[in-house]
Every structure is written in structure tokens, then in C-alpha cells.
Design an enzyme around this catalytic site. Structure first.
Site, mmCIF file in Angstrom:
data_model
loop_
_atom_site.group_PDB
_atom_site.id
_atom_site.type_symbol
_atom_site.label_atom_id
_atom_site.label_comp_id
_atom_site.label_asym_id
_atom_site.label_seq_id
_atom_site.Cartn_x
_atom_site.Cartn_y
_atom_site.Cartn_z
ATOM 1 C CE1 TYR A 54 -27.461 -32.063 -12.903
ATOM 2 C CE2 TYR A 54 -27.127 -34.377 -12.403
ATOM 3 C CZ TYR A 54 -26.863 -33.052 -12.146
ATOM 4 O OH TYR A 54 -26.004 -32.709 -11.139
ATOM 5 C CD GLU A 65 -18.058 -37.695 -14.764
ATOM 6 O OE1 GLU A 65 -17.324 -37.770 -15.754
ATOM 7 O OE2 GLU A 65 -18.016 -36.728 -13.959
#
Length: 159
Positions: free
Chosen positions: A121, A109
Site C-alpha cells: 500500500y 484499513e
């Protein structure tokens, strides 16, 4: 312990926690507490520290195995060392460790406001798979979490 260039990885132990928490409180507006780290290690989650040759802490991560994938609970690069590729090094180690443990991917998360992390990411191959409403504390409110997953089929990182 595993070498990565002049740096090396070592298991996070309770002896590391004062140093880890000192970095955590500098890096995040809503940091994990020492007890959060201690509880995670006691539960058997894998903590790893990235250290320079002289032993200086450069970053760390905590992974929790969940069925067939690793859940990245926390990852951090020392604030003054950000922007030097250490985040990517940590992600490469996260993937290596997860694969070694027979996992099929990594779940995490991230705050939508953490644009730098989101970019890293996404470049690494993580894909958004969901959103958790009001997941994170924020100043006077709650902030959603973007849920991202990297499966080995979508892994664009150097293996």
C-alpha cells in the site's frame, strides 16, 4: 470482463462465493464468512474476481462507495500466488474502477501486523491518515487498524 495480461477480471456473483470463501479461510486467520460476502454483494457493493485464463481464481476485492471515495472492504490474493505482483494488479484495478465511478480516492484499513500489505500500500501511494483502536479480532485480544487513503493527487501507481 476486462483482460489484464493473460488474466481477466469479472464481477463477483453469488455463484463465486464458495470459491472466494475457500480462498478467504486459507488467507486470513479471521476470515470473512460466506454471509459477509453475500450481504456485501446484496447491499450493492462491487465485488470483482481476478481469474487466470483457465478460470482459476487468483484474487478478488470488494469496494463500497462512500460519498466521493471508494472504501476497500476486502482484497485478497490466493496465498500460493502471493509475491507475483497480483496484489499490485488488483490495486490498479481498484483505482481504475474507482476513477471510472468518479471517486476521488480509496480508503482502507489494514492490520499493523500485515507488514507485507502495508509495504504494498505504501509503495502504491497510500498514506496513513488514522488508526482505529481494537478494530480487528486477534487471538485473545483486539488489534488496531491503520487507516490509509490514496487520493489521485498522491497516486504513484501506473494509471
Amino acid at each position: 470482463m476486462r483482460q489484464v495480461g493473460p488474466n481477466h477480471y469479472s464481477p463477483m456473483t453469488p455463484a463465486d462465493l464458495d470459491e472466494v470463501v475457500a480462498v478467504e479461510v486459507r488467507a486470513y486467520p479471521f476470515p470473512w464468512t460466506r454471509q459477509n460476502f453475500a450481504d456485501s454483494l446484496e447491499a450493492g457493493h462491487q465485488g470483482v474476481c481476478l481469474r487466470a485464463v483457465d478460470g482459476t481464481l487468483l484474487g478478488y476485492f470488494l469496494l463500497m462507495p462512500v460519498v466521493d471515495e471508494s472504501h476497500l472492504l476486502n482484497v485478497c490474493v490466493v496465498p500460493e500466488m502471493q509475491g507475483n505482483g497480483l496484489g499490485v494488479q488488483l490495486l490498479q484495478e481498484i483505482v481504475r474502477v474507482s476513477r471510472e465511478q468518479g471517486m476521488g480516492g480509496v480508503l482502507l484499513e489494514v492490520r499493523p501486523s500485515n507488514v507485507r500489505a502495508l509495504r504494498i500500500y505504501e509503495r502504491f501511494g497510500f498514506e496513513q491518515i488514522g488508526r482505529r483502536k481494537g478494530y480487528y479480532p486477534a487471538s485473545g485480544r483486539r488489534e488496531d487498524a491503520i487507516v490509509m487513503r490514496l487520493s489521485w493527487e498522491t497516486d504513484r501507481a501506473v494509471a
